[in-house]
Motif scaffolding. Structure first.
Motif, PDB file in Angstrom:
ATOM      1  N   UNK A   3       0.865  -1.184   0.000  1.00  0.00           N
ATOM      2  CA  UNK A   3       0.000   0.000   0.000  1.00  0.00           C
ATOM      3  C   UNK A   3       0.897   1.227   0.000  1.00  0.00           C
ATOM      4  N   UNK A   4       0.845   1.989  -1.079  1.00  0.00           N
ATOM      5  CA  UNK A   4       1.589   3.239  -1.160  1.00  0.00           C
ATOM      6  C   UNK A   4       0.638   4.348  -0.707  1.00  0.00           C
ATOM      7  N   UNK A   5       1.023   5.017   0.355  1.00  0.00           N
ATOM      8  CA  UNK A   5       0.181   6.051   0.948  1.00  0.00           C
ATOM      9  C   UNK A   5       0.415   7.391   0.244  1.00  0.00           C
ATOM     10  N   UNK A   6      -0.573   8.289   0.324  1.00  0.00           N
ATOM     11  CA  UNK A   6      -0.447   9.590  -0.322  1.00  0.00           C
ATOM     12  C   UNK A   6       0.687  10.411   0.269  1.00  0.00           C
ATOM     13  N   UNK A   7       1.041  10.184   1.523  1.00  0.00           N
ATOM     14  CA  UNK A   7       2.139  10.903   2.161  1.00  0.00           C
ATOM     15  C   UNK A   7       3.514  10.337   1.849  1.00  0.00           C
ATOM     16  N   UNK A   8       3.601   9.256   1.050  1.00  0.00           N
ATOM     17  CA  UNK A   8       4.871   8.673   0.668  1.00  0.00           C
ATOM     18  C   UNK A   8       5.244   7.408   1.435  1.00  0.00           C
ATOM     19  N   UNK A   9       4.569   7.117   2.544  1.00  0.00           N
ATOM     20  CA  UNK A   9       4.855   5.901   3.308  1.00  0.00           C
ATOM     21  C   UNK A   9       4.404   4.670   2.515  1.00  0.00           C
ATOM     22  N   UNK A  10       5.046   3.541   2.796  1.00  0.00           N
ATOM     23  CA  UNK A  10       4.687   2.275   2.156  1.00  0.00           C
ATOM     24  C   UNK A  10       4.391   1.264   3.257  1.00  0.00           C
ATOM     25  N   UNK A  11       3.251   0.573   3.149  1.00  0.00           N
ATOM     26  CA  UNK A  11       2.863  -0.449   4.117  1.00  0.00           C
ATOM     27  C   UNK A  11       2.728  -1.780   3.389  1.00  0.00           C
ATOM     28  N   UNK A  12       3.183  -2.837   4.040  1.00  0.00           N
ATOM     29  CA  UNK A  12       3.017  -4.192   3.514  1.00  0.00           C
ATOM     30  C   UNK A  12       2.073  -4.913   4.457  1.00  0.00           C
TER      31      UNK A  12
END
Length: 192
Positions: free
Chosen positions: A141-150
């Motif tokens: 999941x690429x977040x709008x703020x630039x963070x990436x979650x798996x």
């Protein structure tokens, strides 16, 4: 009780499916697991004992699990040799190392144990940007703020994405769709 004898045409189609699977270097268990199916379930298709093998949607589903197409299955049925896979999308197997990336795919290394035991730290995930995940499948999941979650994808609706794995697989997380730039399916895992 009469013994079940499969239709010869269904049997030929099942044999073609088996040839395609073997060409991909997969066991029935490996192929079936890609569809949340047992090896016995997959074997029923190959032996012509499970109905529906002539249905286009079933053929797309089965050949898709082999990173192939119904057209390749038809070629084998017509006597052509199976073609080698053109992509490694969805390929995962312990003890094998697949270096080639699927077209347009990306890699990401797991750095924490949030997805343990599904993916331990050091596991490299290959994901296909924009490919929607299925329930129970890993996702990036690429977040709008630039963070990436798996996480492990469970479901989505118009307003949110429901996932597991934020610290433990039994922990659920609901992510507002407005915060998500892109959701992508994990198509392969490489063990360290």
């Amino acid at each position: 009780m009469p013994r079940f004898v499969p239709d010869p045409e269904v049997l030929r189609l099942g044999e073609a499916l088996a040839a395609l699977r073997r060409e991909r270097g997969l066991s029935q268990a490996e192929a079936g697991s890609r569809l949340d199916m047992t090896s016995q379930g997959w074997g029923l298709y190959e032996s012509g004992r499970r109905p529906g093998l002539f249905r286009p949607d079933v053929q797309r589903r089965l050949t898709g699990a082999l990173d192939s197409t119904p057209e390749a299955l038809a070629l084998i049925l017509g006597g052509a040799a199976p073609e080698p896979p053109t992509s490694t999308a969805g390929v995962e197997s312990r003890g094998r190392d697949f270096e080639a990336l699927a077209t347009g795919s990306k890699r990401l290394e797991v750095r924490d144990d949030a997805l343990s035991p599904w993916a331990e730290p050091g596991v490299v995930l290959e994901y296909q940007p924009g490919l929607p995940p299925r329930p129970g499948q890993g996702c990036v999941i690429e977040m709008t703020g630039g963070a990436v979650r798996v996480r492990l994808f469970e479901r989505s609706d118009a307003n949110a994405i429901h996932v597991r794995g934020a610290g433990a697989l039994d922990r659920w997380e609901v992510i507002d769709r407005r915060e998500v730039a892109r959701l992508s399916a994990v198509i392969a895992r490489r063990e360290p």
